[in-house]
Design a protein around this motif. Structure first.
Motif, PDB file in Angstrom:
ATOM      1  N   GLN A 126       0.829  -1.214   0.000  1.00 11.33           N
ATOM      2  CA  GLN A 126       0.000   0.000   0.000  1.00 11.33           C
ATOM      3  C   GLN A 126       0.862   1.262   0.000  1.00 11.33           C
ATOM      4  O   GLN A 126       0.525   2.267  -0.587  1.00 11.33           O
ATOM      5  CB  GLN A 126      -0.875   0.044   1.259  1.00 11.33           C
ATOM      6  N   LYS A 182       4.371   2.974  -4.215  1.00 12.47           N
ATOM      7  CA  LYS A 182       3.487   3.135  -5.382  1.00 12.47           C
ATOM      8  C   LYS A 182       3.808   2.148  -6.500  1.00 12.47           C
ATOM      9  O   LYS A 182       2.915   1.550  -7.076  1.00 12.47           O
ATOM     10  CB  LYS A 182       3.615   4.567  -5.912  1.00 12.47           C
ATOM     11  N   ASP A 183       5.088   1.996  -6.829  1.00 11.94           N
ATOM     12  CA  ASP A 183       5.481   1.103  -7.923  1.00 11.94           C
ATOM     13  C   ASP A 183       5.501  -0.332  -7.391  1.00 11.94           C
ATOM     14  O   ASP A 183       6.347  -0.683  -6.560  1.00 11.94           O
ATOM     15  CB  ASP A 183       6.870   1.541  -8.429  1.00 11.94           C
ATOM     16  N   GLN A 184       4.584  -1.146  -7.875  1.00 15.16           N
ATOM     17  CA  GLN A 184       4.440  -2.495  -7.309  1.00 15.16           C
ATOM     18  C   GLN A 184       5.638  -3.402  -7.577  1.00 15.16           C
ATOM     19  O   GLN A 184       5.886  -4.344  -6.841  1.00 15.16           O
ATOM     20  CB  GLN A 184       3.137  -3.144  -7.785  1.00 15.16           C
ATOM     21  N   GLU A 220       8.076   5.184   1.895  1.00 11.47           N
ATOM     22  CA  GLU A 220       7.704   6.316   1.041  1.00 11.47           C
ATOM     23  C   GLU A 220       8.927   6.886   0.321  1.00 11.47           C
ATOM     24  O   GLU A 220       8.802   7.508  -0.742  1.00 11.47           O
ATOM     25  CB  GLU A 220       7.029   7.417   1.867  1.00 11.47           C
ATOM     26  N   ASN A 273       9.156   6.178  -3.204  1.00 12.23           N
ATOM     27  CA  ASN A 273       8.230   6.846  -4.132  1.00 12.23           C
ATOM     28  C   ASN A 273       8.847   8.118  -4.710  1.00 12.23           C
ATOM     29  O   ASN A 273       8.264   8.735  -5.604  1.00 12.23           O
ATOM     30  CB  ASN A 273       6.916   7.209  -3.418  1.00 12.23           C
TER      31      ASN A 273
END
Ligand SMILES: Cc1cc2nc3c(=O)[nH]c(=O)nc-3n(C[C@H](O)[C@H](O)[C@H](O)COP(=O)(O)OP(=O)(O)OC[C@H]3O[C@@H](n4cnc5c(N)ncnc54)[C@H](O)[C@@H]3O)c2cc1C
Length: 546
Positions: free
Chosen positions: A318, A321-323, A349, A352
């Motif tokens: 979660q 951002k980039d899986q 974070e 990100n």
């Protein structure tokens, strides 16, 4: 009882200086041991490799270095005056504040006059003729004392990665535990961090915003959970100060001396909704609760561990951002909490940000450090700064760096070649009058609580020896075998025992440390203390006393 004054110095050699006790190391353990032995009226000398007190907090000056124990639960508890005098500014204080605190302790109790800095001990050799220890520093100077106490730190011998070309790099490079005393300016710099253990995590999240570009080289991702640090306001400060006795009492009662202790419920004794709500609550709370205060079975039951691992993996997915990056950050080779849990603040974070890249070196191994940067199997990177967050040769590493020789010249390293053998984690047969603080096989946990207990126990033994005119105290071989077997048995069934980590003595960067050993005591701190108290209460009859 004064130390023996006759010296047996070879003709022509300078006589050894004599003390009642020598302590190696001036971190929290050595400082407190000095304080206690002085109370016995002993002549004590502390030898410390660094230029100041504080040990861990003296050496680890890397950006973002801070506690994961609550500050107020970490400080010394032995002086009420000190407790009232010192204000912790944050729930998890940063390294500069902790170092200031330890310097205050050194000043307040006038410790420095017995500490010799810039003094690395190279050898400690027991002499049966005088029943004392002969200590040689790296500069060749020699000292002698009846008692030798090691306070050389469970995490104080840094390790560098075994990568070719480390010395050829033309930019700046630092190991996190040998960080310069002057600030390092990261503005606009191309920075590499090698390593994503607890120190790597703290460094990465702290410098990510100020660097020009950051490339993180990760071999094994670690499970991390939020620290939730915060400032301590005046009202809370007041509560902390008036609540110290209850808080330290609680630390004495919990499994590992933290303010957190396992929930008595099993993972599958509650409904799925209750379980999820409990995990959410722990994830939102300060500190080690999610590790130390979770369901009682998460570190022993594979299915329970899989459930909490899945919960934390979802959090990582979660937050990143980039899986594809998120997947690299989710550990696959060990379950949640089976290695030491790094606590973080916006660590995930950081990935990100446009200026942060993650390189998985299991996919593209580092081949070489070049004069300009790092070469992996697929690419050459250019850097201005390389940070080695590659940790420590833990627990036994600082012992291996000293030539300890006991009775008949037997080396400690040889004695421990198949793993440490100790009595209570404090003594070793064949090494009379030598006591270890925070060495192998002792309870660690929230370490200062264990330090204070061990120092007081060692002080009690030395007091007893002096009052009883004993000149030789030694663990018996039977006592060492029995304690070592007990410590090994405690590790059976723990999921952490099946994982390569510093807690199982595994270090891919140190020759001969690719076999797991039982390096630490994994029972409860109250059980550890009960056993040590029993030995003392029975007049140390389990030791060989002369
Ligand atoms: C970054 C970091 C964060 C940590 N955070 C926590 C935390 O939040 N909570 C917690 O409980 N624990 C934490 N720890 C563990 C920490 O090591 C202990 O809490 C505590 O500081 C140990 O104190 P010590 O005196 O036993 O050892 P150290 O502080 O390691 O001190 C040992 C000293 O011995 C000296 N020495 C070693 N060998 C020699 C030699 N041959 N000659 C002379 N001197 C020598 C070293 O220079 C050092 O100064 C952390 C450790 C690290 C590295």
């Amino acid at each position: 009882m004064a130390a023996s004054r006759e010296t047996k110095t070879p003709p022509g050699a300078a006589p050894a200086l004599e003390y009642d006790a020598i302590i190696i190391g001036a971190g929290m353990s050595g400082m407190y041991q000095l304080y206690r032995l002085r109370e016995l009226g002993m002549r004590v000398r502390v030898f410390e490799a660094g230029t100041g007190v504080g040990g861990t907090w003296y050496w680890n000056r890397y950006p973002g270095a801070r506690f994961d124990s609550e500050s107020y639960s970490y400080g010394y508890s032995f002086s009420k005056e000190l407790l009232q005098e010192w204000d912790w500014s944050e729930h998890f204080a940063g390294q500069p504040e902790t170092l200031r605190y330890l310097n205050l302790v050194a000043d307040k109790f006038d410790l420095r006059r017995d500490i010799q800095f810039r003094s690395r001990v190279a050898a400690a050799i027991y002499g049966e003729d005088t029943r004392s220890w002969n200590v040689t520093l790296q500069d060749g100077s020699r000292f002698r004392a009846r008692f030798l106490i090691t306070a050389i730190g469970p995490l104080s011998a840094p390790t560098m990665p075994r990568i070719e070309g480390v010395d050829t790099f033309r930019g700046k490079s630092f190991h996190t535990a040998r960080w310069p005393h002057e600030p390092v300016d990261f503005t606009g710099q191309r920075v590499a961090v090698i390593g994503t253990g607890a120190t790597g995590v703290q460094t990465i999240q702290t410098i990510a915003r100020s660097v020009g570009h950051l490339t993180v080289f990760q071999r094994t991702p670690n499970w991390c959970a939020p620290l939730h640090n915060g400032k301590i306001d005046a009202e809370t400060q007041q509560k902390i100060k008036s609540g110290y006795p209850e808080m330290f009492k609680r630390c004495q009662e919990t499994f590992a001396c933290f303010l957190h202790t396992p929930d008595p419920r099993g993972t599958f004794e509650v409904t799925e909704q209750e379980r999820e709500a409990f995990f959410e609550k722990l994830y939102a709370e300060r500190g080690f609760g999610i590790w130390q205060g979770n369901f009682r079975d998460i570190l022993v039951d594979r299915k329970a561990n899989a459930v909490i691992s899945d919960f934390v993996a979802r959090k990582i997915r979660q937050r990143v951002k980039d899986q594809k990056v998120a997947e690299k950050l989710v550990p696959k080779n060990h379950g949640f909490g089976t290695r030491r849990l790094p606590l973080e603040t916006f660590y995930y974070e950081a990935y990100n940000q446009d200026n942060v890249d993650l390189v998985d070196i299991t996919e593209t191994p580092i081949e070489l450090i070049t004069p300009d940067g790092i070469k992996t199997s697929v690419k050459e990177y250019e850097f201005d700064i390389i940070i080695y967050a590659t940790g420590f040769d833990a627990i036994t590493g600082s012992f291996d760096q000293i030539n300890f020789q006991g009775v008949d010249g037997v080396g400690l390293k040889d004695k421990w070649k198949n793993g440490p053998q100790t009595f209570l984690g404090v003594m070793v047969d064949g090494f009379p009058n030598m006591m270890m603080l925070m060495g192998p096989h002792t309870a660690l946990g929230n370490i200062p609580r264990s330090i204070e207990y061990n120092v007081d126990w060692v002080t009690g033994l030395i007091r007893y020896a002096r009052e009883s005119n004993l000149t030789r105290v030694e663990a018996t071989a039977a006592g060492v075998t029995s304690w070592t077997d007990h410590v090994k048995a405690l590790g059976v069934g723990l999921l952490s025992s099946e994982v390569n980590s510093w807690m199982t003595g595994y270090n891919s960067n140190v020759t001969g440390k690719q076999t797991r050993i039982v390096a630490r005591y994994s029972g409860s701190a109250p059980a550890y203390r009960a056993r040590c108290d029993e030995v003392a209460a029975k007049g140390y009859q389990e030791l060989a006393l002369e």
